[in-house]
Scaffold this motif. Sequence first.
Motif, PDB file in Angstrom:
ATOM      1  N   THR A 219      -2.320   3.187 -13.041  1.00 38.14           N
ATOM      2  CA  THR A 219      -1.987   4.613 -13.044  1.00 38.14           C
ATOM      3  C   THR A 219      -2.458   5.392 -11.826  1.00 38.14           C
ATOM      4  OG1 THR A 219      -4.019   5.062 -14.300  1.00 38.14           O
ATOM      5  CG2 THR A 219      -1.983   4.708 -15.570  1.00 38.14           C
ATOM      6  N   CYS A 220      -3.362   4.848 -11.026  1.00 43.56           N
ATOM      7  CA  CYS A 220      -3.967   5.661  -9.972  1.00 43.56           C
ATOM      8  C   CYS A 220      -2.942   6.039  -8.895  1.00 43.56           C
ATOM      9  CB  CYS A 220      -5.170   4.955  -9.359  1.00 43.56           C
ATOM     10  SG  CYS A 220      -4.780   3.573  -8.275  1.00 43.56           S
ATOM     11  N   ARG A 221      -3.071   7.235  -8.398  1.00 42.62           N
ATOM     12  CA  ARG A 221      -2.263   7.747  -7.300  1.00 42.62           C
ATOM     13  C   ARG A 221      -3.191   8.523  -6.378  1.00 42.62           C
ATOM     14  NH1 ARG A 221       0.471   4.564  -9.441  1.00 42.62           N
ATOM     15  NH2 ARG A 221       2.675   4.673 -10.057  1.00 42.62           N
ATOM     16  N   LEU A 222      -3.349   8.039  -5.149  1.00 45.18           N
ATOM     17  CA  LEU A 222      -4.303   8.624  -4.219  1.00 45.18           C
ATOM     18  C   LEU A 222      -3.722   9.754  -3.387  1.00 45.18           C
ATOM     19  CD1 LEU A 222      -6.129   5.409  -2.926  1.00 45.18           C
ATOM     20  CD2 LEU A 222      -6.600   6.775  -4.963  1.00 45.18           C
ATOM     21  N   GLY A 223      -2.405   9.918  -3.443  1.00 48.21           N
ATOM     22  CA  GLY A 223      -1.782  10.981  -2.671  1.00 48.21           C
ATOM     23  C   GLY A 223      -1.629  10.668  -1.201  1.00 48.21           C
ATOM     24  N   ARG A 224      -1.745   9.401  -0.847  1.00 50.86           N
ATOM     25  CA  ARG A 224      -1.514   8.992   0.541  1.00 50.86           C
ATOM     26  C   ARG A 224      -0.963   7.577   0.535  1.00 50.86           C
ATOM     27  NH1 ARG A 224      -6.889   6.786   3.549  1.00 50.86           N
ATOM     28  NH2 ARG A 224      -5.195   6.180   4.965  1.00 50.86           N
ATOM     29  N   ALA A 225      -0.352   7.186   1.654  1.00 55.96           N
ATOM     30  CA  ALA A 225       0.256   5.859   1.764  1.00 55.96           C
ATOM     31  C   ALA A 225      -0.444   5.063   2.862  1.00 55.96           C
ATOM     32  CB  ALA A 225       1.746   5.973   2.059  1.00 55.96           C
ATOM     33  N   PHE A 226      -0.312   3.737   2.761  1.00 57.16           N
ATOM     34  CA  PHE A 226      -0.992   2.808   3.659  1.00 57.16           C
ATOM     35  C   PHE A 226       0.028   1.856   4.275  1.00 57.16           C
ATOM     36  CE2 PHE A 226      -3.859   4.323   0.473  1.00 57.16           C
ATOM     37  CZ  PHE A 226      -5.088   4.461   1.090  1.00 57.16           C
ATOM     38  N   ASP A 227      -0.383   1.187   5.348  1.00 58.58           N
ATOM     39  CA  ASP A 227       0.506   0.233   6.016  1.00 58.58           C
ATOM     40  C   ASP A 227       0.511  -1.123   5.315  1.00 58.58           C
ATOM     41  OD1 ASP A 227       0.980   2.164   8.046  1.00 58.58           O
ATOM     42  OD2 ASP A 227      -0.890   1.564   9.035  1.00 58.58           O
ATOM     43  N   ALA A 228      -0.534  -1.395   4.531  1.00 60.99           N
ATOM     44  CA  ALA A 228      -0.628  -2.664   3.815  1.00 60.99           C
ATOM     45  C   ALA A 228      -1.402  -2.456   2.526  1.00 60.99           C
ATOM     46  CB  ALA A 228      -1.313  -3.722   4.678  1.00 60.99           C
ATOM     47  N   VAL A 229      -1.108  -3.302   1.553  1.00 60.64           N
ATOM     48  CA  VAL A 229      -1.829  -3.304   0.269  1.00 60.64           C
ATOM     49  C   VAL A 229      -2.156  -4.750  -0.079  1.00 60.64           C
ATOM     50  CG1 VAL A 229      -1.670  -2.888  -2.219  1.00 60.64           C
ATOM     51  CG2 VAL A 229      -0.780  -1.174  -0.615  1.00 60.64           C
ATOM     52  N   LEU A 230      -3.377  -4.979  -0.553  1.00 60.50           N
ATOM     53  CA  LEU A 230      -3.757  -6.287  -1.078  1.00 60.50           C
ATOM     54  C   LEU A 230      -4.055  -6.157  -2.568  1.00 60.50           C
ATOM     55  CD1 LEU A 230      -4.638  -9.276  -0.898  1.00 60.50           C
ATOM     56  CD2 LEU A 230      -6.932  -8.449  -0.282  1.00 60.50           C
ATOM     57  N   MET A 231      -3.383  -6.993  -3.363  1.00 59.29           N
ATOM     58  CA  MET A 231      -3.722  -7.129  -4.782  1.00 59.29           C
ATOM     59  C   MET A 231      -4.045  -8.594  -5.005  1.00 59.29           C
ATOM     60  SD  MET A 231      -0.906  -4.685  -6.641  1.00 59.29           S
ATOM     61  CE  MET A 231      -1.736  -4.680  -8.210  1.00 59.29           C
ATOM     62  N   ASP A 232      -5.335  -8.869  -5.182  1.00 59.88           N
ATOM     63  CA  ASP A 232      -5.785 -10.260  -5.321  1.00 59.88           C
ATOM     64  C   ASP A 232      -5.896 -10.603  -6.808  1.00 59.88           C
ATOM     65  OD1 ASP A 232      -6.628 -12.743  -4.437  1.00 59.88           O
ATOM     66  OD2 ASP A 232      -8.687 -12.108  -4.075  1.00 59.88           O
ATOM     67  N   ASP A 233      -6.944 -11.310  -7.187  1.00 62.93           N
ATOM     68  CA  ASP A 233      -7.015 -11.832  -8.557  1.00 62.93           C
ATOM     69  C   ASP A 233      -7.163 -10.767  -9.638  1.00 62.93           C
ATOM     70  OD1 ASP A 233      -9.574 -11.223  -7.788  1.00 62.93           O
ATOM     71  OD2 ASP A 233     -10.414 -13.200  -8.143  1.00 62.93           O
ATOM     72  N   ALA A 234      -7.438  -9.519  -9.254  1.00 59.17           N
ATOM     73  CA  ALA A 234      -7.541  -8.453 -10.262  1.00 59.17           C
ATOM     74  C   ALA A 234      -6.232  -8.254 -11.022  1.00 59.17           C
ATOM     75  CB  ALA A 234      -7.978  -7.140  -9.601  1.00 59.17           C
ATOM     76  N   ILE A 235      -5.106  -8.654 -10.428  1.00 60.41           N
ATOM     77  CA  ILE A 235      -3.818  -8.523 -11.119  1.00 60.41           C
ATOM     78  C   ILE A 235      -3.800  -9.368 -12.386  1.00 60.41           C
ATOM     79  CG2 ILE A 235      -2.706 -10.380  -9.809  1.00 60.41           C
ATOM     80  CD1 ILE A 235      -1.023  -7.094 -10.871  1.00 60.41           C
ATOM     81  N   SER A 236      -4.665 -10.376 -12.473  1.00 65.78           N
ATOM     82  CA  SER A 236      -4.730 -11.225 -13.664  1.00 65.78           C
ATOM     83  C   SER A 236      -5.162 -10.451 -14.903  1.00 65.78           C
ATOM     84  CB  SER A 236      -5.702 -12.388 -13.442  1.00 65.78           C
ATOM     85  OG  SER A 236      -5.268 -13.223 -12.394  1.00 65.78           O
TER      86      SER A 236
ATOM     87  N   LYS B 256       6.943  -4.180   9.219  1.00 62.82           N
ATOM     88  CA  LYS B 256       7.976  -3.583  10.063  1.00 62.82           C
ATOM     89  C   LYS B 256       7.487  -2.280  10.679  1.00 62.82           C
ATOM     90  CE  LYS B 256      11.642  -5.813   7.422  1.00 62.82           C
ATOM     91  NZ  LYS B 256      12.839  -5.652   6.557  1.00 62.82           N
ATOM     92  N   ARG B 257       6.160  -2.142  10.708  1.00 69.68           N
ATOM     93  CA  ARG B 257       5.516  -0.988  11.327  1.00 69.68           C
ATOM     94  C   ARG B 257       4.126  -1.445  11.764  1.00 69.68           C
ATOM     95  NH1 ARG B 257       5.640   3.488   8.442  1.00 69.68           N
ATOM     96  NH2 ARG B 257       3.685   4.256   9.316  1.00 69.68           N
ATOM     97  N   PRO B 258       3.496  -0.762  12.705  1.00 65.63           N
ATOM     98  CA  PRO B 258       2.123  -1.134  13.066  1.00 65.63           C
ATOM     99  C   PRO B 258       1.215  -0.995  11.839  1.00 65.63           C
ATOM    100  CG  PRO B 258       3.070   0.355  14.696  1.00 65.63           C
ATOM    101  CD  PRO B 258       4.021   0.337  13.543  1.00 65.63           C
ATOM    102  N   ALA B 259       0.448  -2.022  11.545  1.00 70.55           N
ATOM    103  CA  ALA B 259      -0.391  -2.012  10.348  1.00 70.55           C
ATOM    104  C   ALA B 259      -1.846  -1.769  10.739  1.00 70.55           C
ATOM    105  CB  ALA B 259      -0.247  -3.325   9.603  1.00 70.55           C
ATOM    106  N   THR B 260      -2.325  -0.564  10.453  1.00 69.55           N
ATOM    107  CA  THR B 260      -3.713  -0.207  10.768  1.00 69.55           C
ATOM    108  C   THR B 260      -4.515   0.168   9.535  1.00 69.55           C
ATOM    109  OG1 THR B 260      -3.112   2.098  11.185  1.00 69.55           O
ATOM    110  CG2 THR B 260      -3.071   0.594  13.076  1.00 69.55           C
ATOM    111  N   THR B 261      -3.840   0.570   8.444  1.00 71.60           N
ATOM    112  CA  THR B 261      -4.542   0.971   7.223  1.00 71.60           C
ATOM    113  C   THR B 261      -4.186   0.021   6.086  1.00 71.60           C
ATOM    114  OG1 THR B 261      -2.750   2.499   6.596  1.00 71.60           O
ATOM    115  CG2 THR B 261      -4.582   3.397   7.896  1.00 71.60           C
ATOM    116  N   LEU B 262      -5.172  -0.250   5.224  1.00 68.59           N
ATOM    117  CA  LEU B 262      -4.955  -1.177   4.115  1.00 68.59           C
ATOM    118  C   LEU B 262      -5.650  -0.654   2.860  1.00 68.59           C
ATOM    119  CD1 LEU B 262      -4.992  -5.016   4.099  1.00 68.59           C
ATOM    120  CD2 LEU B 262      -6.540  -3.817   2.529  1.00 68.59           C
TER     121      LEU B 262
END
Length: 245
Positions: A96-113, A41-47
């Motif tokens: 736990t990680c917090r980078l102090g910035r937000a992105f337009d998209a996030v991918l969580m692939d098989d590492a969630i396993s 719902k916004r232009p997605a340029t960062t992931l």
Amino acid sequence: MKDTCHLYTDLAWLWPMWGDATTEYAHYCRHVTALIRQYAKRPATTLLNIGCGGGKNVLNLKRQFNVTGVDLSAVMLAQAKELNPECTFVQGDMRTCRLGRAFDAVLMDDAISYMSCRTDFVAAFRTAHAHLNPGGVLVATPDVTTETFQQNKTSTTSATRNGLDVVFVENVYDPDPTDEQYETTIMYLIRDHGRLRIETDHWTMGVFSLDTWRHVLRETGFEVHEGRYNPGEDDYTVFACVKKG
């Protein structure tokens, strides 16, 4: 059996041989990109690629996005950086990680396993939510769910490079179907100019029902869209989750 992590430490040099980054991962990344374009719902340029490993998905996604990768393994991050020198990589724990910035998209692939209990599973999605701009999209793909898990499923992959012949033998087994864990055991048959070396890895991983996925994602604050991804032999559920607000 004690968990090991040789593939992400002393055997990480094998990872580039396990699946070609430019071909095997490209189709999935096109699917991910299409979902982001469809639901954002916004232009997605960062992931942000959480659990980016050796950077094979990043290699494909950086054509469409400004990509940052996070992973727990410093060795894998070094590989990712070598493969994608123009991208940013940060060592961090997806719980736990917090980078102090937000992105337009996030991918969580098989590492969630690797989130082998409900608490860690929830924490990982809170991390994804915390790093999304409102209207941004999280794409998450369960490797297996309770509904799709196949007891004792065994797969083999072979690769040859510079005098090395490697066979990866991967087996999954659930010793207790009443809990939310299963075991992955990997055997590496490494032949260096014909001389055999055998190594093994063993991981305890998480397996959750589709209803658990839906519930946790909605409770985290996502508007959840559900689809299918079928690259050939296997069929996967893919969640495209929009951050509300």
